[in-house]
Design a protein around this motif. Structure first.
Motif, PDB file in Angstrom:
ATOM      1  N   TYR A 106      60.148  60.345  33.520  1.00  0.00           N
ATOM      2  CA  TYR A 106      58.779  59.948  33.210  1.00  0.00           C
ATOM      3  C   TYR A 106      58.221  58.944  34.223  1.00  0.00           C
ATOM      4  O   TYR A 106      57.634  57.936  33.852  1.00  0.00           O
ATOM      5  N   SER A 107      58.388  59.226  35.485  1.00  0.00           N
ATOM      6  CA  SER A 107      57.821  58.391  36.537  1.00  0.00           C
ATOM      7  C   SER A 107      56.652  59.124  37.177  1.00  0.00           C
ATOM      8  O   SER A 107      56.659  60.352  37.300  1.00  0.00           O
ATOM      9  N   ASN A 108      55.634  58.357  37.574  1.00  0.00           N
ATOM     10  CA  ASN A 108      54.454  58.928  38.208  1.00  0.00           C
ATOM     11  C   ASN A 108      54.103  58.139  39.449  1.00  0.00           C
ATOM     12  O   ASN A 108      54.119  56.906  39.439  1.00  0.00           O
ATOM     13  N   ARG A 123      49.854  53.846  43.136  1.00  0.00           N
ATOM     14  CA  ARG A 123      50.445  53.232  41.950  1.00  0.00           C
ATOM     15  C   ARG A 123      51.707  53.981  41.552  1.00  0.00           C
ATOM     16  O   ARG A 123      51.729  55.211  41.563  1.00  0.00           O
ATOM     17  N   TYR A 124      52.749  53.232  41.221  1.00  0.00           N
ATOM     18  CA  TYR A 124      54.002  53.822  40.756  1.00  0.00           C
ATOM     19  C   TYR A 124      54.214  53.379  39.317  1.00  0.00           C
ATOM     20  O   TYR A 124      54.290  52.185  39.023  1.00  0.00           O
ATOM     21  N   ILE A 125      54.302  54.347  38.415  1.00  0.00           N
ATOM     22  CA  ILE A 125      54.358  54.078  36.983  1.00  0.00           C
ATOM     23  C   ILE A 125      55.645  54.654  36.406  1.00  0.00           C
ATOM     24  O   ILE A 125      55.989  55.820  36.664  1.00  0.00           O
ATOM     25  N   ASN A 128      55.181  54.627  31.414  1.00  0.00           N
ATOM     26  CA  ASN A 128      53.834  54.138  31.083  1.00  0.00           C
ATOM     27  C   ASN A 128      53.594  52.688  31.471  1.00  0.00           C
ATOM     28  O   ASN A 128      52.599  52.093  31.051  1.00  0.00           O
ATOM     29  N   GLU A 129      54.471  52.104  32.284  1.00  0.00           N
ATOM     30  CA  GLU A 129      54.268  50.752  32.781  1.00  0.00           C
ATOM     31  C   GLU A 129      54.170  50.772  34.303  1.00  0.00           C
ATOM     32  O   GLU A 129      54.934  51.474  34.976  1.00  0.00           O
ATOM     33  N   ILE A 130      53.214  50.009  34.847  1.00  0.00           N
ATOM     34  CA  ILE A 130      53.029  49.974  36.296  1.00  0.00           C
ATOM     35  C   ILE A 130      54.166  49.197  36.950  1.00  0.00           C
ATOM     36  O   ILE A 130      54.357  48.018  36.668  1.00  0.00           O
ATOM     37  N   GLN A 150      50.963  44.427  44.344  1.00  0.00           N
ATOM     38  CA  GLN A 150      51.124  43.697  43.091  1.00  0.00           C
ATOM     39  C   GLN A 150      52.118  44.428  42.205  1.00  0.00           C
ATOM     40  O   GLN A 150      52.071  45.644  42.048  1.00  0.00           O
ATOM     41  N   SER A 151      53.061  43.662  41.658  1.00  0.00           N
ATOM     42  CA  SER A 151      54.009  44.197  40.692  1.00  0.00           C
ATOM     43  C   SER A 151      54.208  43.145  39.605  1.00  0.00           C
ATOM     44  O   SER A 151      53.591  42.080  39.637  1.00  0.00           O
ATOM     45  N   ASN A 152      55.092  43.446  38.664  1.00  0.00           N
ATOM     46  CA  ASN A 152      55.345  42.461  37.615  1.00  0.00           C
ATOM     47  C   ASN A 152      56.186  41.290  38.115  1.00  0.00           C
ATOM     48  O   ASN A 152      56.363  40.307  37.408  1.00  0.00           O
ATOM     49  N   LYS A 153      56.685  41.380  39.359  1.00  0.00           N
ATOM     50  CA  LYS A 153      57.506  40.308  39.913  1.00  0.00           C
ATOM     51  C   LYS A 153      56.896  39.674  41.158  1.00  0.00           C
ATOM     52  O   LYS A 153      57.113  38.501  41.438  1.00  0.00           O
ATOM     53  N   LYS A 154      56.147  40.467  41.939  1.00  0.00           N
ATOM     54  CA  LYS A 154      55.644  39.970  43.216  1.00  0.00           C
ATOM     55  C   LYS A 154      54.169  40.290  43.364  1.00  0.00           C
ATOM     56  O   LYS A 154      53.655  41.242  42.791  1.00  0.00           O
ATOM     57  N   ASN A 155      53.519  39.473  44.183  1.00  0.00           N
ATOM     58  CA  ASN A 155      52.103  39.660  44.457  1.00  0.00           C
ATOM     59  C   ASN A 155      51.833  39.104  45.850  1.00  0.00           C
ATOM     60  O   ASN A 155      52.047  37.919  46.086  1.00  0.00           O
TER      61      ASN A 155
END
Length: 277
Positions: A106-108, A123-125, A128-130, A150-155
């Protein structure tokens, strides 16, 4: 990025390596290349990756790509040792890849382009989470000028300034929200873009400026594929040499790539290409 994604990225880079025109992110930001630029009318490609450690075959991945009208419409990856198979499908507009999605993980990957066909967003998902979101901007000559990651760890922000007179890029990366400048690169092209010099500098407060920490020299063959990469430290001593040996078919597509690190074979990628009649 986990090991599986790294291996997939390596293979995708190999598959697009016959690109005839050299663009900056072909040699620096490799994960954003599009799956295209094969010669001839291709029906399918079966690719096998073998990685070696201590002269033993440690990893084997078999990837198969299916084409329609010159575009990849489906691919699969199979890991024989663990008997795991994933399938990916590809969706296009009139000419550009818009999405590829994987099953069963389930990767997009979602892609957006401007009116000139330049990639402006990736975008890599996963589930259902970016995982990450990258946005691209270009200058008036269609060269890459800015990337926001931008990711949940780095920007961070990366800026690309191209010197058209002397044919080189200056690349600066800044962390957000602090705007700290970690390093910058200078990428120079020569000999009709067959030699690439990549210099890495860091900002040093003690000298109120930048200093060279390492550099790389890349040699390309007539197809634009990298055949040698040498790593040097700031004292001009060679740290590592990598060689890449290619076997081509009559249409100029890569059948085999051997990667050698300091004289030791560490990877073999082979392509079995089936052409349409």
């Amino acid at each position: 990025m986990n090991k599986k994604l790294i291996l997939i990225s390596v293979l995708l880079l190999f598959l697009v390596s016959s690109c005839k025109s050299l663009r900056y992110f072909d040699v620096f930001d490799l994960n954003d290349l599009k799956l295209e630029n094969f010669n001839g009318k291709i029906d399918s490609i079966k690719s096998t990756i073998k990685l070696f450690a201590l002269n033993k075959d440690t990893t084997k991945i078999v990837m198969t790509y299916y084409f329609k009208d010159g575009k990849i419409i489906e691919s699969s990856e199979y890991y024989p040792k663990i008997k795991t198979k994933n399938t990916y499908r590809y969706i296009y507009n009139e000419k550009d890849l818009l999405e590829n999605y994987g099953m069963p993980n389930y990767s997009n990957n979602l892609f957006e382009y401007d009116k000139n066909g330049n990639l402006i967003r990736h975008r890599y998902i996963v589930s259902n989470e970016i995982n990450f979101d990258k946005k691209f901007e270009y200058d008036k000559n269609k060269n890459l000028a800015h990337v926001h990651f931008q990711s949940n760890k780095k920007n961070w922000e990366t800026y690309y300034n191209y010197n058209y007179k002397e044919n080189y890029y200056l690349v600066t990366t800044q962390e957000l929200p602090t705007n700290n400048r970690n390093s910058y690169f200078k990428i120079s092209f020569s000999n009709q873009n067959k030699t690439i010099l990549i210099e890495k500098y860091i900002y040093d407060d003690s000298i109120l400026g930048k200093k060279l920490v390492q550099y790389f020299i890349i040699q390309l063959d007539k197809f634009g594929n990298m055949i040698e990469r040498k790593y040097f430290n700031h004292n001009n001593s060679i740290v590592k040499t990598q060689e890449f040996i290619y076997t081509y078919d009559k249409k100029g597509n890569v059948l085999k790539k051997e990667s050698i690190d300091n004289g030791k074979l560490y990877e073999i990628i082979t392509n079995e290409i089936s052409y349409k009649n």
